[in-house]
Scaffold this motif. Sequence first.
Motif, PDB file in Angstrom:
ATOM      1  N   ALA A 257      40.947  51.745  24.823  1.00 48.86           N
ATOM      2  CA  ALA A 257      40.650  51.017  26.006  1.00 48.86           C
ATOM      3  C   ALA A 257      42.097  51.109  26.937  1.00 48.86           C
ATOM      4  N   ALA A 258      42.988  50.798  26.249  1.00 52.56           N
ATOM      5  CA  ALA A 258      44.223  50.804  26.922  1.00 52.56           C
ATOM      6  C   ALA A 258      44.674  52.049  27.479  1.00 52.56           C
ATOM      7  N   LEU A 259      44.267  53.111  26.974  1.00 47.95           N
ATOM      8  CA  LEU A 259      44.692  54.272  27.580  1.00 47.95           C
ATOM      9  C   LEU A 259      43.805  54.517  29.069  1.00 47.95           C
ATOM     10  N   SER A 260      42.721  53.896  29.169  1.00 49.72           N
ATOM     11  CA  SER A 260      42.293  53.664  30.427  1.00 49.72           C
ATOM     12  C   SER A 260      42.507  52.474  31.159  1.00 49.72           C
ATOM     13  N   ALA A 261      43.792  52.393  31.432  1.00 48.06           N
ATOM     14  CA  ALA A 261      44.273  51.022  31.824  1.00 48.06           C
ATOM     15  C   ALA A 261      43.622  50.980  33.240  1.00 48.06           C
ATOM     16  N   GLY A 262      43.702  52.065  34.058  1.00 53.71           N
ATOM     17  CA  GLY A 262      43.004  52.304  35.616  1.00 53.71           C
ATOM     18  C   GLY A 262      41.882  51.532  35.358  1.00 53.71           C
ATOM     19  N   ALA A 263      40.730  51.664  34.477  1.00 55.97           N
ATOM     20  CA  ALA A 263      39.505  51.213  34.748  1.00 55.97           C
ATOM     21  C   ALA A 263      39.592  49.643  34.577  1.00 55.97           C
ATOM     22  N   GLN A 264      40.538  49.182  33.708  1.00 51.62           N
ATOM     23  CA  GLN A 264      40.770  47.769  33.607  1.00 51.62           C
ATOM     24  C   GLN A 264      41.019  46.938  34.568  1.00 51.62           C
ATOM     25  N   LEU A 265      41.671  47.606  35.824  1.00 50.32           N
ATOM     26  CA  LEU A 265      42.109  46.942  36.792  1.00 50.32           C
ATOM     27  C   LEU A 265      40.703  46.522  37.532  1.00 50.32           C
ATOM     28  N   ALA A 266      39.635  47.306  37.570  1.00 49.40           N
ATOM     29  CA  ALA A 266      38.530  46.924  38.247  1.00 49.40           C
ATOM     30  C   ALA A 266      37.714  46.006  37.447  1.00 49.40           C
ATOM     31  N   GLN A 267      38.159  45.857  36.191  1.00 48.99           N
ATOM     32  CA  GLN A 267      37.211  44.899  35.180  1.00 48.99           C
ATOM     33  C   GLN A 267      37.979  43.445  35.350  1.00 48.99           C
ATOM     34  N   ARG A 268      38.873  43.076  35.800  1.00 51.04           N
ATOM     35  CA  ARG A 268      39.542  42.063  35.928  1.00 51.04           C
ATOM     36  C   ARG A 268      38.511  40.811  35.566  1.00 51.04           C
ATOM     37  N   ASP A 269      37.626  40.896  36.548  1.00 47.08           N
ATOM     38  CA  ASP A 269      36.940  39.463  36.626  1.00 47.08           C
ATOM     39  C   ASP A 269      35.301  39.764  35.878  1.00 47.08           C
ATOM     40  N   ASN A 270      35.306  40.793  35.061  1.00 47.79           N
ATOM     41  CA  ASN A 270      34.221  41.176  34.377  1.00 47.79           C
ATOM     42  C   ASN A 270      34.640  41.450  32.897  1.00 47.79           C
ATOM     43  N   ARG A 271      34.496  40.254  32.176  1.00 49.52           N
ATOM     44  CA  ARG A 271      34.991  40.506  30.710  1.00 49.52           C
ATOM     45  C   ARG A 271      34.139  41.432  29.861  1.00 49.52           C
ATOM     46  N   SER A 272      32.648  41.384  30.460  1.00 48.22           N
ATOM     47  CA  SER A 272      31.902  42.196  29.638  1.00 48.22           C
ATOM     48  C   SER A 272      31.942  43.677  29.829  1.00 48.22           C
ATOM     49  N   ALA A 273      32.330  44.146  31.367  1.00 48.52           N
ATOM     50  CA  ALA A 273      32.931  45.410  31.532  1.00 48.52           C
ATOM     51  C   ALA A 273      34.008  45.835  30.653  1.00 48.52           C
ATOM     52  N   LEU A 274      34.871  44.999  30.641  1.00 47.57           N
ATOM     53  CA  LEU A 274      35.967  45.346  29.639  1.00 47.57           C
ATOM     54  C   LEU A 274      35.624  45.647  28.193  1.00 47.57           C
ATOM     55  N   ILE A 275      34.743  44.848  27.622  1.00 47.44           N
ATOM     56  CA  ILE A 275      34.200  44.966  26.368  1.00 47.44           C
ATOM     57  C   ILE A 275      33.438  46.434  26.185  1.00 47.44           C
ATOM     58  N   ASN A 276      32.621  46.412  27.150  1.00 46.54           N
ATOM     59  CA  ASN A 276      32.135  47.741  27.388  1.00 46.54           C
ATOM     60  C   ASN A 276      32.970  48.771  27.348  1.00 46.54           C
ATOM     61  N   ASN A 277      33.988  48.819  27.951  1.00 47.87           N
ATOM     62  CA  ASN A 277      35.036  49.861  27.973  1.00 47.87           C
ATOM     63  C   ASN A 277      35.648  50.155  26.650  1.00 47.87           C
ATOM     64  N   MET A 278      35.610  49.055  25.955  1.00 49.05           N
ATOM     65  CA  MET A 278      36.424  49.195  24.250  1.00 49.05           C
ATOM     66  C   MET A 278      35.282  49.681  23.521  1.00 49.05           C
ATOM     67  N   ILE A 279      34.111  49.416  23.833  1.00 48.13           N
ATOM     68  CA  ILE A 279      32.980  50.080  22.885  1.00 48.13           C
ATOM     69  C   ILE A 279      32.726  51.510  23.389  1.00 48.13           C
ATOM     70  N   GLY A 280      32.720  51.884  24.491  1.00 52.11           N
ATOM     71  CA  GLY A 280      32.347  53.272  24.860  1.00 52.11           C
ATOM     72  C   GLY A 280      31.027  53.663  24.624  1.00 52.11           C
ATOM     73  N   SER A 281      30.479  54.690  24.525  1.00 52.01           N
ATOM     74  CA  SER A 281      29.173  55.091  24.738  1.00 52.01           C
ATOM     75  C   SER A 281      28.564  55.050  23.451  1.00 52.01           C
ATOM     76  N   GLY A 282      27.275  54.521  23.422  1.00 50.31           N
ATOM     77  CA  GLY A 282      26.437  54.700  21.958  1.00 50.31           C
ATOM     78  C   GLY A 282      27.243  53.884  20.780  1.00 50.31           C
ATOM     79  N   ALA A 283      27.280  54.676  19.760  1.00 45.85           N
ATOM     80  CA  ALA A 283      27.893  54.076  18.515  1.00 45.85           C
ATOM     81  C   ALA A 283      29.071  55.189  18.252  1.00 45.85           C
ATOM     82  N   GLU A 284      29.556  55.941  19.300  1.00 45.46           N
ATOM     83  CA  GLU A 284      30.499  56.817  19.134  1.00 45.46           C
ATOM     84  C   GLU A 284      31.836  56.216  18.297  1.00 45.46           C
TER      85      GLU A 284
END
Lengths: 182, 333
Positions: free
Chosen positions: B164-191
């Motif tokens: 998730a830290a590698l896509s730090a840019g994406a996190q800027l947009a997720q500041r107010d959306n903790r669940s989006a940040l978590i989703n970013n950490m999880i990635g797609s499916g159970a990959e």
Amino acid sequence: MQNVAPKLFSRWLVTALFAIFAAVAVAEPVTVERDSVLRAEPRTDAGVAGNLAKGATGDAVARQGAWVQVKSGTVTGWLYSFNVRFGVAGVGSSGGGGAGSALGRVFGPRQQVNVTATIGIRGLEEEDLKQAHFDGGQMRQLDGFAVSSEQAAAHAGNAGLSASQVEYLGQPAQGTAGGSNP
Amino acid sequence: MNVMRMNYIRMKVMLAHLLLWMTAGFCGAAQAQNIDLNRIFSIGRDAVTAVAGVSEQEEQNIGREITGRMLGAAPLVNDAALQSYVNRVGRWVATQSERPSLPWRFAVIDTASINAFAAPGGYVMVTRGLYEILDNEAQLAGVLAHEIAHIVRRHHVTVMQKSAALSAGAQLAQRDNRSALINNMIGSGAEVFARGLDKSAEHEADAMGVILAARAGYNPFGLIDVLHKLAARGAADGSLALLFKTHPAPGDRLDELGAALTPRVGSLPTGRELDIRRVAAGAGSMRAAQPLPAEGARGLASQKNEQQSAPQSQPKGGSAIDPAQLLRGLFGR
């Protein structure tokens, strides 16, 4: 008193069967992974029964805890199981005997009768994981199977298991084990 | 000392502001969109802290999401007694860990692949393929203990934080959306389960797993037995494809474990092996035991069914012979 005789007989029969089974079936080809001292008994302070060099092959004829008894040529003795690899001539994962090398004898008695897995089977793959979707119904079932630590402790106690303090590897002998006794 | 440190921090903050101003100046976007640069600065900081600090609750949320997805790909084996049994063994081992109070969940999932998975927050899954090659309860405990160790040490959380830290840019947009940040950490499916962990994390989980099983009263070498089985099957076995992709070779794991164990192996408790047991799904379970599918494809029905209330023989060091058990072992079950 009358019940004792059949019970004793059944114990004797089982012991006899076990001995026959052990003599006939328990032998699993092994390769020695590093130069090892073979012990006469499965204990570090037991007498030396011989030495085997890395790459030596033989048969595992018995197992006890961390120990495996290996017969190689005229030498028979015990060494730690992590110092050997099971399988003919194959060292480590590159060799192996495929699904046929079931380790069902030294590691028995449970045989692999239920295993459908064979070479080439398609199991859970990366693509399945990437495309997986959350299944709420399955999660509810999973929650239903959860048990408390008390229930787990009772189940363990039924089988005579009890907790003890054992330090993690590479740590000093003093510290917390973090376990709780039932 | 403190003054120097304060000056150093202040200097870093000024530099960061300067950098932001320069960036804004180059692209000209700041004025055009009237963005509050102080806010951007704090967004960056929040994103970094967010990734660094995953609370226990968030860890459980992540684990629950991933586990639910995994069950979407490979459902629970339809055998309530089996699932109850694995939960009892697993919870007992987890109780010996540093995180005994997590809401631990254990499952056998229906795939022929030989593997086991841990998801953050206390979720452990063993595949049917792996369960079927186990000889005794100590081996089951060893496998579960390895996965429990991953959770205790938060290995997967660390991996997800890194990605998730590698896509730090994406996190800027997720500041107010903790669940989006978590989703970013999880990635797609159970990959996340296909990515694997560092080798060192696997070796650590092996070493911890041996000890956790020992603490629970089992023969500590159950996990080693299983590694031997994996090593003997080899990489050519298709049912091991994913496991070999995501883990060091079993032979290497045996080498590492052997080196770690050698100074201690003589002093470890002998422990018990115990036959694989079955328990009636009941106490602690919401569901009654379910019959197995008619085709028997799940392959687990043939095991001995041991009622929890049945009197137990008292084996010494797990070596006493129970005639009935042995006969079942010799002649099939």
